[in-house]
Design an enzyme around this catalytic site. Structure first.
Site, mmCIF file in Angstrom:
data_model
loop_
_atom_site.group_PDB
_atom_site.id
_atom_site.type_symbol
_atom_site.label_atom_id
_atom_site.label_comp_id
_atom_site.label_asym_id
_atom_site.label_seq_id
_atom_site.Cartn_x
_atom_site.Cartn_y
_atom_site.Cartn_z
ATOM 1 N N ARG A 93 0.865 -1.182 0.000
ATOM 2 C CA ARG A 93 0.000 0.000 0.000
ATOM 3 C C ARG A 93 0.899 1.228 0.000
ATOM 4 O O ARG A 93 1.807 1.346 0.824
ATOM 5 C CB ARG A 93 -0.860 0.012 1.258
ATOM 6 N N HIS A 182 -8.330 6.684 0.347
ATOM 7 C CA HIS A 182 -9.177 5.497 0.521
ATOM 8 C C HIS A 182 -9.595 4.912 -0.820
ATOM 9 O O HIS A 182 -10.604 4.211 -0.920
ATOM 10 C CB HIS A 182 -10.460 5.808 1.325
#
Ligand code: ADP
Length: 399
Positions: A93, A182
């Site tokens: 990530r 997000h």
């Protein structure tokens, strides 16, 4: 194919090992207090394997943390693979992809340089994400690695949504624009939502990721068209400790009045604001609900403000999309906070939102919480950013 998913913070590292044949989680865990006194947890998901919860594990850097993860995964007794060779690739990530990344990317020197160029935009997160990448390159040389960006999903926003109305040169020369965050979560839940709607050719979805950090996204035909966070994750609706959108004049006014430095005022806005700052009680919505029902007016005000701003954003996105087919709730509050979902949807009947109180009170990873005759479908869908990262990694490594 087995993929290790890494989410590295400055002193922590979350990991999951996923078997892509059946998308099965094999093990997950967390390294904390890296460079301090090292805490290590390992939770194998196979029967008969024992978990580890250890303190004072020597991990001066992320490299030792990754090594501890690999040792646990390939442990002869409680491991879930025979050796490290069974792990085919690593997915990371990465928070800020700036203008550089509109999709996930195979990590090579060029990709690392581009992630470094995004550090000024994500000064808290990108350096930490790079620590995880560097550690994996060191401990697993030659293993393919992929970067998956929180911002990438939102790169489909049209200019009128991402531009700020300040001199255009700041966009051209300094990369000032709305990026949004997000993205991996909004992409996952909106993708599932489209499947649950029966894969219609066209769809208008509002995705509400409500956790410690919260953001909404307007998603047309699977593409992000607008989102509430901005250049950084401080923008949008109020959050646990972040204030969300405020009048920029407040910054100048408080700095003058209290003689704050820029770091001090940013600390107020990032760490002391949101529902914590309003309530003076907690950033956790469970605590707020408890305090509010015991008669704490400020806790109630914090909840009211949060619900109001989420509802307002839903209305705004319905307006810009010209309607809405489905609303999705996800993340800690979205998945668990039935009362919060009900409060947010209150008064949205005019928009075609009819919540079913019984369905809303139930718990499930994925379920419809609107009535059968509700023109707008409302879903709770548990997010799974790790699976999304693993899928991207599989696809890119497969090429
Ligand atoms: P993060 O953004 O750190 O990933 P999460 O998505 O896990 O956070 O969300 C954490 C938040 O979820 C907590 O602050 C808490 O307020 C909220 N939460 C968890 N369970 C409940 C619940 N049953 N009711 C209301 N809120 C909840």
């Amino acid at each position: 194919m087995k993929i290790l998913v890494i989410n590295a913070g400055s002193s922590s590292l979350k990991y999951q090992l996923i078997d892509m044949d059946g998308e099965k989680l094999l093990a997950k865990g967390l390294c904390e207090r890296i460079g301090i006194d090292g805490k290590f947890t390992y939770k194998p998901q196979l029967d008969g394997k024992e978990k580890i919860d250890a303190a004072d594990v020597t991990m001066p850097t992320h490299a030792e943390a990754i090594q501890a993860v690999l040792d646990a995964l390939a442990d002869p007794k409680n491991g879930v693979v025979k050796s490290m060779d069974e792990i085919d690739a690593v997915g990371h990530r990465v928070v800020h992809g700036g203008k550089e990344f509109a999709s996930s990317c195979l990590i090579d020197d060029k990709c690392i340089e581009a992630i470094k160029r995004c550090i000024p935009l994500g000064p808290l997160h990108n350096p930490a994400n790079l620590l995880g990448i560097d550690a994996c390159r060191k401990v697993m040389p030659g293993k393919p690695q992929v970067a998956v960006f929180d911002t990438a999903f939102h790169m489909t926003m049209p200019p009128k949504a991402y531009i700020y109305a300040i001199p255009y040169e700041y966009y051209e020369e300094d990369d000032v624009r709305r990026y949004g965050f997000h993205g991996t979560s909004h992409r996952y839940v909106s993708g599932r939502c489209i499947e649950l709607l029966g894969n219609p050719e066209h769809s208008k979805i509002i995705s509400c990721h409500l956790g410690n950090g919260s953001s909404l996204a307007a998603i047309v035909d699977g593409k992000s068209m607008d989102t509430s966070m901005g250049l950084g994750p401080l923008a949008g609706i109020p959050m646990g400790t972040r204030g969300g959108d405020i009048d920029a004049t407040i910054v100048e006014y408080l700095m003058h009045r209290h003689n704050y430095s820029i770091d001090e005022i940013m600390n107020v806005l990032n760490k002391q604001s949101g529902v914590l700052g309003l309530s003076g009680v907690s950033s956790d919505f469970r605590d707020l609900e408890e305090a509010a029902s015991a008669g704490n007016d400020r806790a109630q005000l914090a909840l009211d403000k949060f619900h109001y701003e989420v509802r307002k954003e839903i209305g705004a996105y319905a307006a810009v999309m010209g309607g809405v087919d489905a609303i999705v709730f996800t993340a800690g509050i979205g998945e668990n906070g039935a009362k919060n979902r009900a409060a947010i949807c209150e008064g949205l009947e005019y928009l075609g939102v009819k919540l079913c109180p019984e369905r809303n009170a139930q718990r499930a990873d994925e379920h419809l919480i609107s009535t059968d005759d509700s023109p707008v479908k409302v879903f709770v869908i548990a997010t799974n950013e790790e699976l999304m990262i693993a899928r991207d990694t599989k696809e890119i490594v497969g090429k």
